[in-house]
Design a protein around this motif. Structure first.
Motif, PDB file in Angstrom:
ATOM      1  N   LYS A 199     -10.167  -8.352  -1.297  1.00  9.55           N
ATOM      2  CA  LYS A 199     -10.434  -9.777  -1.085  1.00  9.55           C
ATOM      3  C   LYS A 199      -9.328 -10.685  -1.624  1.00  9.55           C
ATOM      4  O   LYS A 199      -9.455 -11.909  -1.586  1.00  9.55           O
ATOM      5  N   LEU A 200      -8.254 -10.096  -2.131  1.00  5.63           N
ATOM      6  CA  LEU A 200      -7.129 -10.906  -2.600  1.00  5.63           C
ATOM      7  C   LEU A 200      -6.433 -11.564  -1.408  1.00  5.63           C
ATOM      8  O   LEU A 200      -6.389 -11.001  -0.318  1.00  5.63           O
ATOM      9  N   PRO A 201      -5.854 -12.730  -1.602  1.00  2.30           N
ATOM     10  CA  PRO A 201      -5.179 -13.407  -0.483  1.00  2.30           C
ATOM     11  C   PRO A 201      -3.832 -12.773  -0.154  1.00  2.30           C
ATOM     12  O   PRO A 201      -3.139 -12.264  -1.034  1.00  2.30           O
ATOM     13  N   GLY A 202      -3.481 -12.795   1.124  1.00  2.00           N
ATOM     14  CA  GLY A 202      -2.154 -12.347   1.546  1.00  2.00           C
ATOM     15  C   GLY A 202      -2.003 -10.838   1.627  1.00  2.00           C
ATOM     16  O   GLY A 202      -2.942 -10.074   1.367  1.00  2.00           O
ATOM     17  N   PRO A 203      -0.786 -10.392   1.945  1.00  9.85           N
ATOM     18  CA  PRO A 203      -0.500  -8.962   2.133  1.00  9.85           C
ATOM     19  C   PRO A 203      -0.698  -8.119   0.883  1.00  9.85           C
ATOM     20  O   PRO A 203      -0.873  -6.910   0.971  1.00  9.85           O
ATOM     21  N   ARG A 204      -0.642  -8.744  -0.302  1.00  6.64           N
ATOM     22  CA  ARG A 204      -0.731  -7.945  -1.535  1.00  6.64           C
ATOM     23  C   ARG A 204      -2.078  -7.248  -1.672  1.00  6.64           C
ATOM     24  O   ARG A 204      -2.212  -6.294  -2.428  1.00  6.64           O
ATOM     25  N   CYS A 205      -3.095  -7.718  -0.934  1.00  8.90           N
ATOM     26  CA  CYS A 205      -4.408  -7.096  -1.051  1.00  8.90           C
ATOM     27  C   CYS A 205      -4.344  -5.622  -0.649  1.00  8.90           C
ATOM     28  O   CYS A 205      -4.919  -4.755  -1.324  1.00  8.90           O
ATOM     29  N   LEU A 206      -3.612  -5.319   0.430  1.00 11.64           N
ATOM     30  CA  LEU A 206      -3.518  -3.940   0.891  1.00 11.64           C
ATOM     31  C   LEU A 206      -2.672  -3.097  -0.065  1.00 11.64           C
ATOM     32  O   LEU A 206      -3.019  -1.949  -0.364  1.00 11.64           O
ATOM     33  N   VAL A 207      -1.597  -3.669  -0.560  1.00 14.78           N
ATOM     34  CA  VAL A 207      -0.725  -2.934  -1.499  1.00 14.78           C
ATOM     35  C   VAL A 207      -1.513  -2.529  -2.737  1.00 14.78           C
ATOM     36  O   VAL A 207      -1.451  -1.371  -3.182  1.00 14.78           O
ATOM     37  N   GLN A 208      -2.276  -3.468  -3.280  1.00 17.03           N
ATOM     38  CA  GLN A 208      -3.025  -3.182  -4.504  1.00 17.03           C
ATOM     39  C   GLN A 208      -4.198  -2.247  -4.234  1.00 17.03           C
ATOM     40  O   GLN A 208      -4.516  -1.376  -5.051  1.00 17.03           O
ATOM     41  N   ALA A 209      -4.857  -2.434  -3.077  1.00 21.04           N
ATOM     42  CA  ALA A 209      -5.980  -1.556  -2.749  1.00 21.04           C
ATOM     43  C   ALA A 209      -5.513  -0.116  -2.579  1.00 21.04           C
ATOM     44  O   ALA A 209      -6.165   0.824  -3.062  1.00 21.04           O
ATOM     45  N   GLU A 210      -4.399   0.073  -1.897  1.00 19.90           N
ATOM     46  CA  GLU A 210      -3.872   1.429  -1.711  1.00 19.90           C
ATOM     47  C   GLU A 210      -3.411   2.041  -3.031  1.00 19.90           C
ATOM     48  O   GLU A 210      -3.524   3.255  -3.244  1.00 19.90           O
ATOM     49  N   ASP A 211      -2.910   1.206  -3.938  1.00 17.53           N
ATOM     50  CA  ASP A 211      -2.517   1.699  -5.255  1.00 17.53           C
ATOM     51  C   ASP A 211      -3.741   2.182  -6.028  1.00 17.53           C
ATOM     52  O   ASP A 211      -3.692   3.238  -6.680  1.00 17.53           O
TER      53      ASP A 211
END
Length: 276
Positions: A199-211
């Motif tokens: 639910k984080l804004p922007g592209p970083r949501c996917l980076v952090q979720a995958e991490d």
């Protein structure tokens, strides 16, 4: 009979005429019936998202039943114990009435009993459902003061409260605290973090979720349907719907239990991508 015995007998007869039931075995039986009734409340037609008018009416009716049950128990002099409190509080939350859950908690203390871990964990949920985040988080201090042990479920609940409030620091604090207590994070713990990242804004949501997903696997925790649903949500939010096909393949290959929940989220994401 002595004068004292006669007075006691007359008092018991008066109570029986008034419908007041006495005796430990009767009290336990009534309490067991109340627990069964509470467990059944809110189980019919549970659904995600907004309720239909019919569901709303049913929920209000069941909430009234739950409230009347508390007063009838009081009239019968049946004290609320931790088991009944947990069942009734959980039922109140299922029908969307956190105020009734809080009333049962107060009744437990008024009847002279003490809350256990399950009661306090449900109390956290009740405060959060009522929008009282600070009160929900303060339950931890109360548990520590009363030396009530905290379980992984308790920490997961505190993490979820922080996540819903957008408090990343608080969520991480409880995630680390449960490990400091010698407890191992469950799939539920990791899913709270995953859902927050999605639910984080922007592209970083996917980076952090995958991490987070990589860290889960490194700890030997296998993702479940909820985990993959959060990843699908993050892919959509990050405008990486081109990765959804691969995600579906992964879900299928790993034979995720109850994976239809994740697939539904993936399909919704693909529909939105096609519309866009």
């Amino acid at each position: 009979l002595s004068a004292a015995a006669l007075a006691s007998l007359r008092a018991q007869r008066r109570e029986l005429r008034q419908g007041v039931l006495m005796g430990g075995s009767v009290t336990r039986a009534l309490r067991d019936l109340a627990v069964e009734a509470a467990v059944a409340i809110g189980r019919h037609g549970r659904q995600q998202g907004p309720r239909s008018p019919t569901s709303e009416q049913r929920a209000r009716a069941e909430a009234r039943r739950l409230y009347r049950m508390m007063h009838r128990l009081r009239a019968c002099r049946v004290p609320v114990d931790p088991r009944l409190a947990t069942a009734a509080m959980s039922a109140a939350l299922r029908v969307g009435e956190p105020s009734i859950a809080l009333a049962y908690f107060e009744r437990l203390h008024a009847d002279g009993d003490k809350a256990d871990t399950r009661v306090y964990t449900t109390l956290i949920k009740a405060h959060a459902a009522a929008g009282r985040v600070s009160e929900a988080l303060a339950v931890e201090q109360r548990m520590n003061a009363e030396e009530v042990p905290m379980t992984v479920l308790t920490y997961n609940t505190l993490m979820a409260v922080c996540a819903r409030a957008g408090d990343r620091r608080g969520m991480v604090k409880y995630f680390e605290a449960l490990q400091e207590r010698g407890l191992r994070p469950t799939i539920g713990s990791w899913n709270v973090v995953l859902n927050f990242c999605a639910k984080l804004p922007g592209p970083r949501c996917l980076v952090q979720a995958e991490d987070v997903l990589r860290r889960m696997r490194a700890r030997g925790v296998a993702p479940d349907a909820v985990s993959y649903a959060s990843i699908a949500e993050a892919m959509t939010a990050a405008d990486r719907t081109d990765q959804l096909e691969a995600l579906i393949s992964t879900i299928d290959e790993e034979e995720v239990h109850a994976y239809m929940h994740a697939c539904t989220r993936v399909l919704h994401a693909r529909i939105h991508a096609c519309i866009d």
